[in-house]
Enzyme design. Structure first.
Site, PDB file in Angstrom:
ATOM      1  N   ARG A  40       4.254   1.052 -27.477  1.00  0.00           N
ATOM      2  CA  ARG A  40       3.584   1.546 -26.268  1.00  0.00           C
ATOM      3  C   ARG A  40       3.534   0.472 -25.180  1.00  0.00           C
ATOM      4  O   ARG A  40       3.780   0.732 -24.010  1.00  0.00           O
ATOM      5  CB  ARG A  40       2.183   2.053 -26.627  1.00  0.00           C
ATOM      6  CG  ARG A  40       1.286   2.531 -25.519  1.00  0.00           C
ATOM      7  CD  ARG A  40       1.873   3.527 -24.525  1.00  0.00           C
ATOM      8  NE  ARG A  40       2.761   4.525 -25.031  1.00  0.00           N
ATOM      9  CZ  ARG A  40       3.820   4.981 -24.372  1.00  0.00           C
ATOM     10  NH1 ARG A  40       4.121   4.535 -23.161  1.00  0.00           N
ATOM     11  NH2 ARG A  40       4.600   5.881 -24.916  1.00  0.00           N
ATOM     12  N   LYS A  85       0.824  -4.448  -1.241  1.00  0.00           N
ATOM     13  CA  LYS A  85       0.051  -3.351  -1.852  1.00  0.00           C
ATOM     14  C   LYS A  85       0.525  -3.137  -3.284  1.00  0.00           C
ATOM     15  O   LYS A  85       1.166  -2.138  -3.614  1.00  0.00           O
ATOM     16  CB  LYS A  85       0.202  -2.079  -1.016  1.00  0.00           C
ATOM     17  CG  LYS A  85      -0.359  -2.231   0.387  1.00  0.00           C
ATOM     18  CD  LYS A  85      -0.224  -0.968   1.214  1.00  0.00           C
ATOM     19  CE  LYS A  85      -0.858  -1.177   2.598  1.00  0.00           C
ATOM     20  NZ  LYS A  85      -0.682   0.002   3.476  1.00  0.00           N
ATOM     21  N   LYS A 100      -1.941  -9.909  11.984  1.00  0.00           N
ATOM     22  CA  LYS A 100      -2.219  -8.482  12.125  1.00  0.00           C
ATOM     23  C   LYS A 100      -3.129  -8.228  13.314  1.00  0.00           C
ATOM     24  O   LYS A 100      -3.636  -9.175  13.952  1.00  0.00           O
ATOM     25  CB  LYS A 100      -2.850  -7.958  10.834  1.00  0.00           C
ATOM     26  CG  LYS A 100      -1.918  -8.123   9.636  1.00  0.00           C
ATOM     27  CD  LYS A 100      -2.326  -7.207   8.516  1.00  0.00           C
ATOM     28  CE  LYS A 100      -1.294  -7.289   7.402  1.00  0.00           C
ATOM     29  NZ  LYS A 100      -1.673  -6.475   6.248  1.00  0.00           N
ATOM     30  N   GLU A 135       2.415  -8.405  13.848  1.00  0.00           N
ATOM     31  CA  GLU A 135       2.359  -6.941  13.875  1.00  0.00           C
ATOM     32  C   GLU A 135       2.077  -6.483  15.296  1.00  0.00           C
ATOM     33  O   GLU A 135       1.147  -6.973  15.942  1.00  0.00           O
ATOM     34  CB  GLU A 135       1.240  -6.475  12.938  1.00  0.00           C
ATOM     35  CG  GLU A 135       1.003  -4.983  12.932  1.00  0.00           C
ATOM     36  CD  GLU A 135      -0.232  -4.607  12.111  1.00  0.00           C
ATOM     37  OE1 GLU A 135      -0.440  -5.217  11.032  1.00  0.00           O
ATOM     38  OE2 GLU A 135      -0.998  -3.741  12.557  1.00  0.00           O
ATOM     39  N   ASP A 150       4.583  -1.413  13.862  1.00  0.00           N
ATOM     40  CA  ASP A 150       3.735  -0.579  13.019  1.00  0.00           C
ATOM     41  C   ASP A 150       3.587   0.835  13.556  1.00  0.00           C
ATOM     42  O   ASP A 150       3.166   1.047  14.698  1.00  0.00           O
ATOM     43  CB  ASP A 150       2.348  -1.220  12.893  1.00  0.00           C
ATOM     44  CG  ASP A 150       1.584  -0.645  11.720  1.00  0.00           C
ATOM     45  OD1 ASP A 150       2.212  -0.339  10.687  1.00  0.00           O
ATOM     46  OD2 ASP A 150       0.349  -0.497  11.842  1.00  0.00           O
TER      47      ASP A 150
END
Lengths: 283, 283, 283, 283, 283, 283
Positions: B103, B138, B170, B200, B221
């Protein structure tokens, strides 16, 4: 509320490790260069999607480890249903700490809320029936306790947490033992009195054999709704029945209608989509 | 082959932790009770879905830690495209060790192959254009190195590994600094000579300001394909252009057609579906 | 202020490990036997040499882990120039905790201040020129983050923090690749868009080749001031220039006069002399 | 040979940590991009300075952890005197693993050899006398065991390894206890029978008091050679005598001539210069 | 054989930690000073008392970590009954490694064999009856997995391994819930389907209530043999019965004669006497 | 008070590990399901046996880690003699945290108090004589520091904490060295000046040889009281004398009457019975 809590000392090592993973050897070089030490800010964790919140304490711990003076006001604790625009919590404190911990906090929160939301969707889909939704051991390495917690938050039930807390006899065990009966007997003489035994069966005749020997639960693997119905009837009150095998949201109601006690769903923990929650900065 | 290798001592702590997580305090009580110590078996990791293999070495290490005498013959190494029924590797050795580690091995392999497969799908979708697919921060806590490796295996490129290896200014940094120009200037005086700066921007006028100061890369963005095209034209050769913001498989070609250098995709690491690979036991 | 902060959770594991290393299995048996539990004392960290303070927060954390009630008043924070007799900080609290943590606190403080002071001396030596002083990966195992921080405190700039955050193509890489051009090309196709490339060159013809392919920075290894001057002229604005190779304090001005952007100095981190700071007990 | 060995499981965690520190999250991106997987190479650790080798096993372990198939042939083991050009060991194996581990291996080897060489120089300086050179607790955090080992390799003796393995009563302890006599008495009633007691004295009258109570060793702090001579005469065979206090190489012979048993030297571990040893690649 | 194995990667961290605890910062200074590097020796682990061997693999791992070339020939594996003079295993290899690891190896082996021997004595005492001997959570911190394994080796059964793998409702839970019935109901709605529920009862009327609600097992706390007999009769086949409460070797047969399924014995793990096994050196 | 304190950062890792061991992956599922989050309770640690308290700080830390708001009022600190019914400390706070941490707290407290009580019994038995009771390295793996602390709390003295803080030449070392004299000489040239040397002797002639060479302490192994008396007379003030070898409570006075300085007792740490202390809940 019956959702087990998450002891802080269980969470803390995971959050520290995630922060170290993100900060590396030099820390948040962008924020350190731009944001003055003394600057405070107010931010909010805001949902951008419908779903169920899970892991808020984990996210808040990430902020607090980023800076011990960061404070949070919780608006929607774990288990809350949220819609786009709903504030989950207000986060106030030094801008440096908040910016530095933001991604780690969100990575935990979005991941766990995604699992809770997927679970809740499955739970909703079978609400007309007795079946509970449960997870499996198909989890992301290192996050099993948190993921199983998110399943509970979403209204699901937990299956085994590991190989050691219950017996699950699978087809390969049966093959090695030379049959379901010897497999169950070998296990029964070896385990403690508080350990339950579940057996995986693919056919109704295997089910019959398992019931004859006596087991606590039976995993009905990849059966059609009709076979599941027959299996449930055969079992009666003699064991808990669990349906398993690539069960999707559309297929869930038909499975649940068979009368099984549990539907186990691997994708809740290995393939649920993260719930979109962001950190809005209010200046 | 330019895919960076994974040093064994980077993988090993993760695999050990995952095994301990699954084995708990009592180990695999089912297998220990049923499977004799001396029994050997031959098994195969078999794909049940189309996709790209990633993490095979991690899975094989799980087996070897389960039992040091387990041997593997690799048929389709990391990066291979597989179809349902394709054998990825043969695993031979003591049945106990194989069943116990199964597993954990699959949890790594299916998770990482899922990321590689999702990346490959995105890469295929933009193949007509110059754009490369890249990942973000992320990621799932604890697994960043492995997930970024899986992105490379799938043909993608890596973005920052953490907050410390490149600057990404940012909107919140810009707001604190009081503008793009002061933000870039503060950063430039603080960082080392081998650290690149990306900014950004949400609008073309912000882009103009950033280009005037000089930066290495620009993150465009949530821009429309038309704005992206304009942005690419404005930038010329002065910086690397990266499109970002909820970019799905269907939307990717239009984004890529804008001429950007990079398309960054968060869901590759936070929401890719696990690739279904199983362990078939041959008796 | 552009000196990156040191997040407490980055420092804490190192300080705990150092205290455990010093206290062993039985703790401070001298102090435990002699000093009563209730006795408070006032002490001061006092410089005994000219230099620059670095690592004060690390030292203070050692005291606070020794006893949570110890308090500190900082007189000269990191980056301050000190002369013999200057108080760096007053430390007040239980005598047991202070005496027990004293050596660990000083070991960190003197070591890091030594690096900051050496860096500052080099920075002073080249102040008339544009060159910045930078460190290398020749650090003491386990202390890289702290040592690089101390270099920044001393006015220096940081080079790579590790093998993973920038590319440095050395002579052996060039030899394996069969030349500077193929080495750069192989790297370029493999790395992310936020990773810079530096190439080590020993001769001006190698430099010419590197510039032709295009690189972010060039390490001019063991060149004479004259060759450095020629190299700087050749490079123009096309790359950052870094001089390297056993650069001592007396040799630094001549190197800097060549016009290079950076001078990297290995001995700052591997051979700087500890700055003498002691703990004076005031009774 | 009386130099204590270094058990592999004592070294291994330090070497693994150092490799992880250098490799970060992405590994050696330069080498991975340029050097083919299959390429083997032969290299040699070569001294570039006169000195004494220490830490070769640590360096070799770094290479072996970099790639398990790397082999070493040792020419000059720990304790060997080397001159510029002397090969310390030949290292053969995959070029990737060797290049990746090179810096970590050298960081350990140069640091520890630097300590051994400094120790050997001090030992040589006092060879005409009975005094042995010993180290202190002024070590680099995390490396005490290795540094004390390097001192032994250089011919020195070890002082306390920590606060728990022997008693050293310093001036602050004496002040708290209200005198040397009560300090010794308090300690004696508290410690085990295998723990020795040393007392720091600044004056001959303090020495007299300590001797009257009875101690195992006396640390004569910052005394002139004349006072040291007087102290040694006073002590006779009643205790071990140790001279201490900023003892440099030029001052050592005069100190040793006083007849003290030991000269403790803090800078051996906190400020010794790294010994220049490099890795030569032979193609 | 139904005794669960101990996976090597479960044992290894404990053995490494124990060796580090014993070797401290300087290692085995006696052996290092006296025993030449090349000297080999043959030794034997020899029982000096009647009992049951447990933990031999743990002890052998201690030796192997002491020196990788040490070899063992096992004469009496875990579970063997031994008498004074019986050789448990021959240990051959470098004298240094054997002497250095000897105490750690014996500390594990004597401790675990003591538990196995105590368990076996209790098992023998109740052999005429159906009752099995089981352990509790009253274990030595850090050693629970090993101690529970030793209980199995001695012929006993394992109770819960922790607070998470089964429910045990104690008197304080009942008091908080306001009765046995609500306590069981709250638990039942919260836990997974593979988790068993046991309730502690002090009186037969409590027992009646618990049986009425339905539970998997009942812990009959501190009851007289007569009450136990009545309880067993009341329960019939509806639950597993467990007697508990300071059950000594002399009292065990009377308890077992009551017909209970299990007798749980805390002192097996918290107060069993170590079994005397020594290492005989044969020269 | 001369009992060395236990630094919190020495205890904390052990307590955290013990809590994690007990809570596993799912935590206290019984308490989480039954006990409301807000419920507070008052409890008391109460002795159920005569003995000496040790480890109270460790137990209290377990409660505080269970819930940071739990408060304790200490009635009988470490070293206190208690009788059945004596309250050791009152513990007040959230019922969940108290119930969850209860077993871990008691496991530490009962184990360490058992050691302190056994030590105190031995100390009482020899009170008429000069002999002190001391422990050995026969400790439970992982708990040596705590166990040695408990011995001190019980009035005993500590022997070596490990292989590295003192020399103990045993019969096997003597055999390898070819006699007591060469063994001592080899050691003396290798060790630091603050390390004491003890030699194990079985006969008076061995003792004579050891005294002739000069040692700090002599371990008189398995000698009769008469031989011990003769040995003590032979030694005079030349060394510390230690009797060793299966010394039980009844045999202790006769051993002590021989005049030895120390009696070392292995069973204090490897076989002492836990002291029965329970947690009484007051509602």
């Amino acid at each position: 509320m019956s959702v087990a809590s998450l002891a802080p000392f269980l969470i803390e090592p995971l959050v520290r490790a995630a922060l170290l993973e993100d900060l590396g050897r030099a820390g948040d070089i962008t924020t350190d260069a731009i944001v003055p030490d003394h600057l405070s800010t107010t931010t909010a964790l805001v949902a951008r999607q419908d779903g169920v919140v899970a892991g808020l304490d984990v996210a808040l711990l990430a902020f607090r480890l980023g800076d011990g003076t960061i404070e949070a006001e919780v608006a929607r604790p774990d288990g809350s249903r949220v819609s786009p625009g709903d504030a989950v919590a207000a986060i106030t404190g030094p801008a440096r700490g908040i910016l530095t911990a933001e991604r780690v906090a969100l990575n935990f929160l979005c991941h766990l809320s995604g699992i809770a939301s997927a679970t809740a969707a499955m739970v909703d889909a079978v609400r007309a029936h007795r079946a509970r939704i449960t997870c499996t051991r198909k989890t992301t390495p290192g996050l099993r306790s948190l993921q199983k917690y998110a399943v509970r938050v979403g209204g699901g039930a937990n299956h085994r947490f590991g190989l050691d807390d219950a017996v699950l006899i699978k087809d390969n065990h049966v093959a090695v033992a030379g049959g379901i009966t010897p497999a169950i007997e070998r296990v029964r003489s070896a385990i403690g009195h508080l350990v339950k035994i579940e057996v995986e069966v693919d056919t109704l005749s295997q089910l019959e054999e398992a019931l004859a020997v006596g087991i606590d639960a039976v995993l009905l693997d990849n059966m059609s709704p009709e076979d599941l119905r027959r299996a449930v009837a055969m079992v009666g009150a003699r064991a808990i029945t669990e349906a398993s095998g690539r069960i999707t949201l559309p297929r869930a109601p038909a499975i649940a209608a068979s009368g099984v006690d549990l539907i186990s769903v691997g994708w809740l923990t290995h393939s649920a989509t993260a719930l979109d929650i962001g950190l809005d900065h209010r200046r």
